[in-house]
Structures are given as C-alpha cells and as structure tokens.
Design an enzyme around this catalytic site. Sequence first.
Site, PDB file in Angstrom:
ATOM      1  N   CYS A   7      13.467  10.772   6.796  1.00  0.00           N
ATOM      2  CA  CYS A   7      13.363  10.562   8.239  1.00  0.00           C
ATOM      3  C   CYS A   7      14.692  10.720   8.953  1.00  0.00           C
ATOM      4  O   CYS A   7      14.734  11.028  10.130  1.00  0.00           O
ATOM      5  CB  CYS A   7      12.782   9.178   8.501  1.00  0.00           C
ATOM      6  SG  CYS A   7      13.653   7.913   7.596  1.00  0.00           S
ATOM      7  N   GLU A  22       9.311   2.130  10.886  1.00  0.00           N
ATOM      8  CA  GLU A  22      10.389   3.063  10.592  1.00  0.00           C
ATOM      9  C   GLU A  22       9.744   4.441  10.563  1.00  0.00           C
ATOM     10  O   GLU A  22       9.044   4.784   9.614  1.00  0.00           O
ATOM     11  CB  GLU A  22      11.014   2.683   9.236  1.00  0.00           C
ATOM     12  CG  GLU A  22      12.484   2.974   9.179  1.00  0.00           C
ATOM     13  CD  GLU A  22      12.768   4.305   8.548  1.00  0.00           C
ATOM     14  OE1 GLU A  22      12.535   5.320   9.248  1.00  0.00           O
ATOM     15  OE2 GLU A  22      13.191   4.327   7.389  1.00  0.00           O
ATOM     16  N   LYS A  47       0.879  -1.180   0.000  1.00  0.00           N
ATOM     17  CA  LYS A  47       0.000   0.000   0.000  1.00  0.00           C
ATOM     18  C   LYS A  47       0.915   1.228   0.000  1.00  0.00           C
ATOM     19  O   LYS A  47       1.379   1.682   1.026  1.00  0.00           O
ATOM     20  CB  LYS A  47      -0.873  -0.017   1.266  1.00  0.00           C
ATOM     21  CG  LYS A  47      -2.237   0.619   1.121  1.00  0.00           C
ATOM     22  CD  LYS A  47      -2.240   2.057   0.626  1.00  0.00           C
ATOM     23  CE  LYS A  47      -2.045   3.087   1.706  1.00  0.00           C
ATOM     24  NZ  LYS A  47      -1.790   4.437   1.168  1.00  0.00           N
ATOM     25  N   GLU A  60       9.898  16.882  14.296  1.00  0.00           N
ATOM     26  CA  GLU A  60      10.339  16.626  12.930  1.00  0.00           C
ATOM     27  C   GLU A  60       9.603  17.556  11.964  1.00  0.00           C
ATOM     28  O   GLU A  60       8.371  17.604  11.956  1.00  0.00           O
ATOM     29  CB  GLU A  60      10.022  15.169  12.554  1.00  0.00           C
ATOM     30  CG  GLU A  60      10.433  14.823  11.145  1.00  0.00           C
ATOM     31  CD  GLU A  60      10.147  13.362  10.798  1.00  0.00           C
ATOM     32  OE1 GLU A  60       8.987  12.933  10.932  1.00  0.00           O
ATOM     33  OE2 GLU A  60      11.085  12.668  10.386  1.00  0.00           O
ATOM     34  N   THR A 105       0.849   7.823  12.674  1.00  0.00           N
ATOM     35  CA  THR A 105       0.295   6.682  11.928  1.00  0.00           C
ATOM     36  C   THR A 105       0.927   5.384  12.432  1.00  0.00           C
ATOM     37  O   THR A 105       0.240   4.354  12.549  1.00  0.00           O
ATOM     38  CB  THR A 105       0.504   6.867  10.407  1.00  0.00           C
ATOM     39  OG1 THR A 105      -0.168   8.075  10.025  1.00  0.00           O
ATOM     40  CG2 THR A 105      -0.055   5.721   9.607  1.00  0.00           C
ATOM     41  N   SER A 151       2.006   5.315  -0.669  1.00  0.00           N
ATOM     42  CA  SER A 151       1.355   6.559  -0.250  1.00  0.00           C
ATOM     43  C   SER A 151       0.497   7.130  -1.372  1.00  0.00           C
ATOM     44  O   SER A 151       0.925   7.206  -2.532  1.00  0.00           O
ATOM     45  CB  SER A 151       2.395   7.596   0.155  1.00  0.00           C
ATOM     46  OG  SER A 151       1.777   8.853   0.279  1.00  0.00           O
TER      47      SER A 151
HETATM   48  N1  NAI Z   1       9.538   8.580   8.387  1.00  0.00           N
HETATM   49  C1  NAI Z   1       9.248   8.808   7.152  1.00  0.00           C
HETATM   50  O1  NAI Z   1       9.906   8.303   6.293  1.00  0.00           O
HETATM   51  C2  NAI Z   1       8.080   9.650   6.805  1.00  0.00           C
HETATM   52  C3  NAI Z   1       7.572  10.594   7.676  1.00  0.00           C
HETATM   53  N2  NAI Z   1       6.528  11.366   7.297  1.00  0.00           N
HETATM   54  C4  NAI Z   1       6.024  12.385   8.241  1.00  0.00           C
HETATM   55  O2  NAI Z   1       4.650  12.191   8.333  1.00  0.00           O
HETATM   56  C5  NAI Z   1       3.938  13.382   8.097  1.00  0.00           C
HETATM   57  C6  NAI Z   1       2.602  13.072   7.479  1.00  0.00           C
HETATM   58  O3  NAI Z   1       2.772  12.514   6.191  1.00  0.00           O
HETATM   59  P1  NAI Z   1       1.769  11.411   5.678  1.00  0.00           P
HETATM   60  O4  NAI Z   1       1.958  11.158   4.247  1.00  0.00           O
HETATM   61  O5  NAI Z   1       0.394  11.770   6.122  1.00  0.00           O
HETATM   62  O6  NAI Z   1       2.353  10.162   6.492  1.00  0.00           O
HETATM   63  P2  NAI Z   1       1.652   8.849   6.982  1.00  0.00           P
HETATM   64  O7  NAI Z   1       2.547   8.211   7.971  1.00  0.00           O
HETATM   65  O8  NAI Z   1       0.264   9.098   7.433  1.00  0.00           O
HETATM   66  O9  NAI Z   1       1.623   7.970   5.653  1.00  0.00           O
HETATM   67  C7  NAI Z   1       2.504   6.906   5.359  1.00  0.00           C
HETATM   68  C8  NAI Z   1       1.717   5.739   4.788  1.00  0.00           C
HETATM   69  O10 NAI Z   1       0.791   5.268   5.767  1.00  0.00           O
HETATM   70  C9  NAI Z   1      -0.517   5.182   5.212  1.00  0.00           C
HETATM   71  N3  NAI Z   1      -1.484   5.371   6.281  1.00  0.00           N
HETATM   72  C10 NAI Z   1      -1.975   6.527   6.798  1.00  0.00           C
HETATM   73  N4  NAI Z   1      -2.859   6.278   7.790  1.00  0.00           N
HETATM   74  C11 NAI Z   1      -2.916   4.938   7.927  1.00  0.00           C
HETATM   75  C12 NAI Z   1      -3.634   4.060   8.798  1.00  0.00           C
HETATM   76  N5  NAI Z   1      -4.463   4.530   9.721  1.00  0.00           N
HETATM   77  N6  NAI Z   1      -3.442   2.734   8.675  1.00  0.00           N
HETATM   78  C13 NAI Z   1      -2.605   2.243   7.753  1.00  0.00           C
HETATM   79  N7  NAI Z   1      -1.908   3.015   6.895  1.00  0.00           N
HETATM   80  C14 NAI Z   1      -2.049   4.350   6.977  1.00  0.00           C
HETATM   81  C15 NAI Z   1      -0.508   6.269   4.152  1.00  0.00           C
HETATM   82  O11 NAI Z   1      -1.550   6.090   3.237  1.00  0.00           O
HETATM   83  C16 NAI Z   1       0.882   6.089   3.571  1.00  0.00           C
HETATM   84  O12 NAI Z   1       0.895   5.013   2.666  1.00  0.00           O
HETATM   85  C17 NAI Z   1       4.875  14.182   7.232  1.00  0.00           C
HETATM   86  O13 NAI Z   1       4.603  15.532   7.355  1.00  0.00           O
HETATM   87  C18 NAI Z   1       6.195  13.804   7.785  1.00  0.00           C
HETATM   88  O14 NAI Z   1       6.499  14.605   8.881  1.00  0.00           O
HETATM   89  C19 NAI Z   1       5.929  11.197   6.086  1.00  0.00           C
HETATM   90  C20 NAI Z   1       6.397  10.275   5.181  1.00  0.00           C
HETATM   91  C21 NAI Z   1       7.566   9.485   5.459  1.00  0.00           C
HETATM   92  N1  BAL Z   2      15.820   6.310   2.809  1.00  0.00           N
HETATM   93  C1  BAL Z   2      14.867   7.033   3.439  1.00  0.00           C
HETATM   94  C2  BAL Z   2      14.167   6.489   4.598  1.00  0.00           C
HETATM   95  C3  BAL Z   2      12.994   7.343   4.970  1.00  0.00           C
HETATM   96  O1  BAL Z   2      13.015   8.558   4.986  1.00  0.00           O
HETATM   97  O2  BAL Z   2      11.964   6.790   5.261  1.00  0.00           O
END
Ligand code: NAI
Ligand code: BAL
Length: 505
Positions: free
Chosen positions: A295, A260, A185, A394, A242, A187
């Site tokens: 991240c 992660e 799944k 973050e 999430t 994004s």
């Molecule tokens: N650690 C990382 O690599 C990431 C961190 N982020 C952070 O998260 C913030 C929000 O971004 P989002 O795109 O909304 O991140 P998100 O963590 O909500 O989304 C990541 C994935 O989780 C899915 N998801 C969302 N809610 C879910 C649920 N209840 N159950 C299962 N899957 C679910 C989304 O559809 C997407 O595929 C960003 O502003 C950033 O700060 C965002 C993306 C990557």
């Molecule tokens: N290589 C990137 C890992 C992350 O931001 O989720």
Amino acid sequence: MAIPNIRIPSRQLFIDGEWREPVKKNRLPAINPATEEIFGDIPAATAEDVDIAVKAARRALGRDDWGSTTGAQRAKYLRAIAAKVLERRPELATLETIDNGKPWFEAASDIDDVVACFEYYADLAEALDSKKKTEVKLHLDSFKTHVFREPLGVVGLITPWNYPLLMTTWKVAPALAAGCAAILKPSELASITSLELGEICREVGLPPGALNILTGLGHEAGSPLVSHPDVDKIAFTGSGPTGVKIMTAAAQLVKPVTLELGGKSPIVVFDDIHDLDIAVEWTLFGCFWTNGQICSATSRLILQETIAPQFLDRLLEWTKNIKISDPLEEDCKLGPLISRGQYEKVLKFISTAKNEGATILYGGDRPQHLNKGYYIQPTVITDVDTSMEIWKEEVFGPVLCVKTFKTEEEAIALANDTKYGLGAAILSKDLERCERFTKAFQSGIVWINCSQPCFWQPPWGGKKRSGFGRELGEWSLENYLNIKQVTQYVSTDEPWAFYKSPSKL
Ligand SMILES: NC(=O)C1=CN([C@@H]2O[C@H](COP(=O)(O)OP(=O)(O)OC[C@H]3O[C@@H](n4cnc5c(N)ncnc54)[C@H](O)[C@@H]3O)[C@@H](O)[C@H]2O)C=CC1
Ligand code: BAL
Ligand code: NA
C-alpha cells in the site's frame, strides 16, 4: 540457506483452541501464483462459523485463564509464539512464497519481522501492567479519579494477502498483548501461514478462544464478522472499496474501525541527490519491492527536470538487471503477482495508460522467458498527465509512473495531487528542503533519502483515503484498549446536598 522441501499442511478453522470443520464443510483452493497450480486448500467459513468463533472469544474473555491475565502472563504466550515461528522460519517462508509468490528471501525476512513483532508486543504487554491503572489529578479533594486501560473486548482482524503472516501479526500481536480475544480473517488468496499460526498457538497452550482463525471469502466470512453485534472492533487492511463497505457496516452498530487502505505515494527526486545509483536503487525498491503490491509503494516518481534524462537512463539499466524468476530461486528479486485477477488488473492499467497517451518506457508485458505464472515485467511509464488513471489510481503491481518538475512548489503540488495519503519520499542532500517537504507532504509516513523501510516501533498508517488509525509501535496497542474512567467520591461523610433532604423538612 537452502530452501527446504516441505509438506503442505491441511487445516480446518481454528476455533476455541481446536481445529474445526466449517459448518458448511466448504473448502477453497490455494493457488501457487508462480505455477498457477492448486497446491492445497483452506476451509471456507460462513456466518455460522463466525458466530461460533465469536462465542468462543467471548468465553475466553470471561475465563480467568485469559480474561484475568496480567500483561506479563500474556507476554509469555507472545514470546512462546515468537520462538515457535522462529523455529519454523524456513518452512513458513517457503509456504509464504508458494502461496503468495514473493521471493523466498523476502518471505524469510517477513518471518523475521513476525518474530520481532511478537517479541516487541510481549515487551509492551509487560509494560502495560504498570500503566493499567493511572491516577488523574482533579481540582477537588472530595473525589479521586483514575483511568483503567482494559482490553477492548472481542476484536475482528481482517487482513490482506501481500504480507500474509506479517499483516496478521501486526494485528494479532497487539490485540493479544492488550488482552483482547481475537477473530482473524486472513485473505482467501494467501491464508496458509496464518492457519499455521493457529497450530503454533495450540502448541504453546494459548488459552482456547483467545485467538480464532477463520479463513474464507470476504463476503461470506469477513462481512458477518463486521456485522456481528458481539464483536467490539474491526481492524482492517486492504482495498479502499472494501474499507468503505466495512466502515458502512460497522457504522450501523457504532463499531470502531481502523482502516489501512490503499495509496499512490510519491517519491520526489531532486538533482542534488547524494549519488545517482543510490537514488535509483531506492526509487526501484520503493516501487518494485514486493512487486509493487504494497500500500505504501512510491509508485509516482516526481523527478527534477535537470537530471531526468540521466536518471531515467540509469533507472532503466538497473531495471533490466532485476532478476524475474520463480520466487523459490535464490536470487529472485521479482516473482509473480498474487493472482490471475491481479495480473489482469495490472495489465489493464498499463494498456489504459498507453491508450491515454502515456509512453511505456520499459516493460509493460509478461517476461518472455516465463510462460506460466502471473509475472509482469517491472514497468516504467513516462509522458504521464495528471488526469490519467495511471497517475491517480493505485495499481498494486510493479508499475512506476514518472513526471518531471522544475520548482519545489511544483514538486509539492504534484506529490499531494492524490486522494491518498499513506507514504511520501524525498531524495535530496538538502536537509532543510527535506524538512520543508516533511511538513508539506499530506501523508502518515515520510521517508527521507530512502523509501519503504518499515520498522515495528514507529507508527504506520495514513490520512485522506488511505484510512485512519495507526498500527505498530505503542499506537497499535491503544487500538485494542478501552480507556475506562473510574471516579470515586471520597468525602463519604459529607452529603452531596444537591436535593433537599426529607429528614430536614
Ligand atoms: N492496502 C493494502 O494493503 C491492500 C490493497 N489491496 C488492493 O485491493 C485490491 C483488491 O484486492 P482484494 O484481495 O480483493 O482486497 P480486499 O480489500 O477486498 O481484501 C482484503 C481482505 O478483506 C476481506 N474482505 C473482502 N470483502 C469483505 C467484506 N465485504 N467484508 C469484510 N471483509 C472483506 C478479504 O477477504 C480479505 O481478507 C488489490 O488489487 C489492491 O489494489 C489489496 C490487498 C492489500
Ligand atoms: N507493510 C505493508 C502494509 C500494506 O501494504 O498493507
Ligand atoms: Na495463493
């Protein structure tokens, strides 16, 4: 290399080896963050589609063409996928740039990593054959025990938008190498290239159901995947909140998860750096690469007071030199953020920092020459206090906050002054000091005299609220294996003699 003009594919969900319209027939727009325009759309899966995909995955595991494959057979599929991705490199990089906003050359280098990662897990899949059954020596002769490494089952892989196809690969490649059947799944903000992986799997003849791709919203497609009783594991990369929801839902079924999550990683710079410009460049790369949407971004600069003025002067000169432009322009180094939501969130972080008394030393706004697209200047913030939001939370944007220190003890305390524990970097000529910091950093990754380089062979993951479990390397393969103990009684002529035998009464 010339950046190709490409056709935007229109796909359905990828289930059971076929393109399949979502049960509710809904679609979501795909937005180009550089133009704010809708350039395509993706199917929006719901719980009904999740159930169909889980059944297809379960069937794949039960069929010989996937469930009984050797690692060497699976390696062939992985290598074929790698070859197809490589063949489509320019096109996939362009799609990634249009969907995500990252500079084309970064997208192309992500695609190279995707290829390398599929090839690497092909090697590990082959190597798994000789480790599939291993003996465990016992203290008794009457028993023999061995351990089977077998696929964990049906796994749900939920990925973010910052490295769309690469984050998909970090999970899909080891899951398939291990022999699991997977439901991906991606994004909803950047799913286009992950859907293309479905087409590639179809072309290479990956057995139906081994990989299923469900695009859609988190609460509509991700959440039912996590709570589905026939999904054996969830691997997730994304935001902390999430991650908490996923862990909570998975706990109801005692379902294993790897998480992660976010970070607020430090980069500690001492006055004995090898070279001012080299140190400045690593500092910028550590925070502004991928627009800070990573991240592991080292977004807290912890700078020795003795070199602070000259370091910051030079840092600003380098920062002014960063080319911000349409990410399809060849020498672009900073494109737009992923979405309007992320753009507004980052600007809010900057205005809160200002309101809390910090100084915006550089940037802080949208670049004047770009009036469309989710662009924000690379931003450097000083006069930061450890109680400020900008120090603690973050941002996931091109925002570096700076604090100075006098002593090593102070630097360590500042570095670890965070709820997160993903990455940490130190720049210093003194390798003994680097060793002391390596031990002291509360993190899963340490960079010495650099920040961010990421290779597929070492483990990747964090501690504290950055999550747990490790991706990449051989560690990731373990995430998708069940370790099964098999114990055999070999003294079959000897009674066990725990109960009294009725024949002897
Ligand atoms: N650690 C990382 O690599 C990431 C961190 N982020 C952070 O998260 C913030 C929000 O971004 P989002 O795109 O909304 O991140 P998100 O963590 O909500 O989304 C990541 C994935 O989780 C899915 N998801 C969302 N809610 C879910 C649920 N209840 N159950 C299962 N899957 C679910 C989304 O559809 C997407 O595929 C960003 O502003 C950033 O700060 C965002 C993306 C990557
Ligand atoms: N290589 C990137 C890992 C992350 O931001 O989720
Ligand atoms: Na997009």
